[in-house]
Design a protein around this motif. Structure first.
Motif, mmCIF file in Angstrom:
data_model
loop_
_atom_site.group_PDB
_atom_site.id
_atom_site.type_symbol
_atom_site.label_atom_id
_atom_site.label_comp_id
_atom_site.label_asym_id
_atom_site.label_seq_id
_atom_site.Cartn_x
_atom_site.Cartn_y
_atom_site.Cartn_z
ATOM 1 N N TYR A 146 36.709 75.866 32.712
ATOM 2 C CA TYR A 146 37.676 76.958 32.807
ATOM 3 C C TYR A 146 38.180 77.337 31.412
ATOM 4 N N LEU A 147 38.419 76.311 30.575
ATOM 5 C CA LEU A 147 38.840 76.590 29.192
ATOM 6 C C LEU A 147 37.747 77.345 28.449
ATOM 7 N N VAL A 148 36.490 76.965 28.672
ATOM 8 C CA VAL A 148 35.364 77.657 28.040
ATOM 9 C C VAL A 148 35.316 79.115 28.506
ATOM 10 N N LEU A 149 35.494 79.304 29.817
ATOM 11 C CA LEU A 149 35.487 80.659 30.391
ATOM 12 C C LEU A 149 36.550 81.533 29.705
ATOM 13 N N VAL A 150 37.784 80.980 29.630
ATOM 14 C CA VAL A 150 38.877 81.750 29.030
ATOM 15 C C VAL A 150 38.579 82.004 27.546
ATOM 16 N N TRP A 204 35.688 82.455 26.062
ATOM 17 C CA TRP A 204 34.745 83.579 25.953
ATOM 18 C C TRP A 204 35.409 84.898 26.316
ATOM 19 N N ALA A 205 36.276 84.857 27.361
ATOM 20 C CA ALA A 205 36.958 86.078 27.789
ATOM 21 C C ALA A 205 37.847 86.616 26.663
ATOM 22 N N VAL A 206 38.572 85.686 25.990
ATOM 23 C CA VAL A 206 39.466 86.097 24.896
ATOM 24 C C VAL A 206 38.635 86.662 23.731
ATOM 25 N N LEU A 207 37.539 85.965 23.386
ATOM 26 C CA LEU A 207 36.662 86.463 22.317
ATOM 27 C C LEU A 207 36.164 87.867 22.646
ATOM 28 N N GLY A 208 35.805 88.051 23.906
ATOM 29 C CA GLY A 208 35.309 89.358 24.346
ATOM 30 C C GLY A 208 36.362 90.435 24.185
ATOM 31 N N TYR A 225 36.904 90.818 20.103
ATOM 32 C CA TYR A 225 35.800 91.360 19.298
ATOM 33 C C TYR A 225 34.955 92.385 20.044
ATOM 34 N N ASN A 226 35.249 92.531 21.363
ATOM 35 C CA ASN A 226 34.548 93.554 22.106
ATOM 36 C C ASN A 226 33.027 93.329 22.143
ATOM 37 N N THR A 227 32.632 92.071 22.262
ATOM 38 C CA THR A 227 31.197 91.779 22.265
ATOM 39 C C THR A 227 30.695 91.632 23.701
ATOM 40 N N ARG A 228 29.544 92.193 23.963
ATOM 41 C CA ARG A 228 28.960 92.151 25.300
ATOM 42 C C ARG A 228 28.673 90.714 25.709
ATOM 43 N N LEU A 229 28.080 89.952 24.760
ATOM 44 C CA LEU A 229 27.624 88.609 25.095
ATOM 45 C C LEU A 229 28.780 87.686 25.518
ATOM 46 N N SER A 230 29.959 87.858 24.889
ATOM 47 C CA SER A 230 31.105 87.002 25.226
ATOM 48 C C SER A 230 31.459 87.127 26.701
ATOM 49 N N PHE A 231 31.499 88.373 27.176
ATOM 50 C CA PHE A 231 31.833 88.577 28.594
ATOM 51 C C PHE A 231 30.733 88.042 29.496
ATOM 52 N N MET A 232 29.491 88.182 29.050
ATOM 53 C CA MET A 232 28.385 87.654 29.852
ATOM 54 C C MET A 232 28.485 86.136 29.941
ATOM 55 N N ALA A 257 38.709 89.229 32.754
ATOM 56 C CA ALA A 257 39.143 88.434 31.597
ATOM 57 C C ALA A 257 40.658 88.241 31.630
ATOM 58 N N LEU A 258 41.377 89.320 31.992
ATOM 59 C CA LEU A 258 42.834 89.215 32.088
ATOM 60 C C LEU A 258 43.230 88.238 33.185
ATOM 61 N N LEU A 259 42.535 88.325 34.326
ATOM 62 C CA LEU A 259 42.809 87.397 35.431
ATOM 63 C C LEU A 259 42.593 85.952 34.981
ATOM 64 N N ALA A 260 41.503 85.740 34.219
ATOM 65 C CA ALA A 260 41.189 84.382 33.747
ATOM 66 C C ALA A 260 42.313 83.858 32.855
ATOM 67 N N ILE A 261 42.850 84.729 31.977
ATOM 68 C CA ILE A 261 43.920 84.302 31.074
ATOM 69 C C ILE A 261 45.180 83.956 31.872
ATOM 70 N N VAL A 262 45.488 84.762 32.874
ATOM 71 C CA VAL A 262 46.662 84.486 33.708
ATOM 72 C C VAL A 262 46.483 83.145 34.430
ATOM 73 N N GLY A 263 45.259 82.888 34.885
ATOM 74 C CA GLY A 263 44.989 81.663 35.638
ATOM 75 C C GLY A 263 45.014 80.398 34.811
ATOM 76 N N LEU A 264 45.145 80.578 33.490
ATOM 77 C CA LEU A 264 45.129 79.436 32.573
ATOM 78 C C LEU A 264 46.255 78.434 32.862
ATOM 79 N N PHE A 265 47.337 78.927 33.460
ATOM 80 C CA PHE A 265 48.483 78.050 33.751
ATOM 81 C C PHE A 265 48.068 76.822 34.568
#
Lengths: 56, 246
Positions: free
Chosen positions: B70-74, B76-80, B83-90, B159-167
């Motif tokens: 989950y930390l890895v997911l978040v 990549w989501a934050v990096l995406g 930096y607006n990179t396609r691969l990060s979101f993928m 990505a926003l949902l993932a960040i919120v779920g970090l709690f």
């Protein structure tokens, strides 16, 4: 000896179910991904053929 | 070596492909080693009465991977988002199903463990509850990702949902520090590492490493699938698959 090992002191059911479920779920993920990849490749081949057809 | 080169799906696709077999081999070998250690090199003192402890060889690695992924997911989501990179979101999207799978495994093996050691399949203990919430967060992330047609918007919303779920992660981690046992029934007690038999710990760490290698392998396979799916109309994919489908 072997039966004793599998009975795991009476906890065999819980232990083997845990390991079995874990293994099956991981295997399912691997098989699903392989299927997904095959579907993807077929689709891309089709797109490629279609594009090649429209060029000529 | 310029690492940013691999931020492009075109460059990353073959790199990931080359790494998958190595991670897969490492996963199989360490699993075999870890299971052998866990079943045959562990002390007999415990095995006479409490054999069920062996469930930890899958339960603990799955639970740790569920939180780590989950930390890895978040990440990549934050990096995406930055930096607006396609691969990060993928990458973020590729991590989610494996994270959800490990959360499910942790819960299922936890239920079996609970029945043997606490005498109940399930209890609303803080850690069980927060792990269940994590499962729903993973599910929510995946549902949102697939519900929005436009991948640009789907990536950012999820990505926003993932960040919120970090709690949820610190909640799971610290949930065993129950201040008052009469208020919250903390079934997980913190055990000091030194109190656990070295062979058990070693087998458990080996299995953690094995699950980690497995995660690398399947996530790279999935990210390659996602790349092919999203870029199927590009010329590089067409050329790649047309020539050599490896």
């Amino acid at each position: 000896m072997i039966a004793e090992f599998f009975s795991m002191g009476g906890f065999g059911f819980y232990i083997w179910t845990s390991f079995g479920l874990t293994f099956l779920l991981m295997l399912a993920e691997v098989l699903y991904l392989r299927q997904q990849r095959r579907t993807n490749l077929k689709r891309i081949q089709r797109i490629r053929k279609m594009n090649a057809g429209s060029d000529s | 070596m310029n690492w940013f080169r691999y931020a492009s799906p075109v460059e990353f696709y073959p790199l990931a492909g080359r790494m998958i077999p190595w991670f897969a081999i490492a996963a199989v070998l360490t699993t075999a080693f870890g299971l052998y250690w866990g079943f045959f090199q562990t002390p007999d003192i415990l095995s006479q009465q409490k054999e069920y402890y062996r469930i930890i060889f899958v339960h603990v690695p799955a639970a740790w991977m569920s939180m780590w992924l989950y930390l890895v997911l978040v990440g990549w989501a934050v990096l995406g988002l930055i930096y607006n990179t396609r691969l990060s979101f993928m990458m973020a999207a590729a991590v989610a199903p494996t994270g959800a799978l490990f959360t499910g495994i942790a819960l299922l093996t936890g239920v079996l463990w609970g029945k043997t050691s606490w005498g109940t399949w399930w209890d609303w203990d803080p850690r069980l509850t927060s792990e269940l919430i994590l499962f729903f967060i993973y599910a929510g992330y995946m549902a949102l990702q697939s519900a929005i047609e436009d991948s640009y918007r789907a990536d950012r919303a999820s990505a926003l949902l993932a960040i919120v779920g970090l709690f949820c992660i610190p909640l799971i981690y610290w949930s065993i520090n129950c201040p008052d046992p009469t208020q919250c029934a903390a079934l997980h007690a913190r055990s000091s590492m030194s109190a656990i038999e070295t062979n058990i710990l070693a087998a458990m760490w080996t299995m953690v490493f094995a699950f980690w290698m497995y995660s690398f392998a399947v996530i790279f396979v999935r990210v390659r699938n996602i790349i092919l799916e999203r870029e199927r109309n590009s010329t590089w994919v067409s050329r790649l698959i047309g020539g050599d489908p490896s």
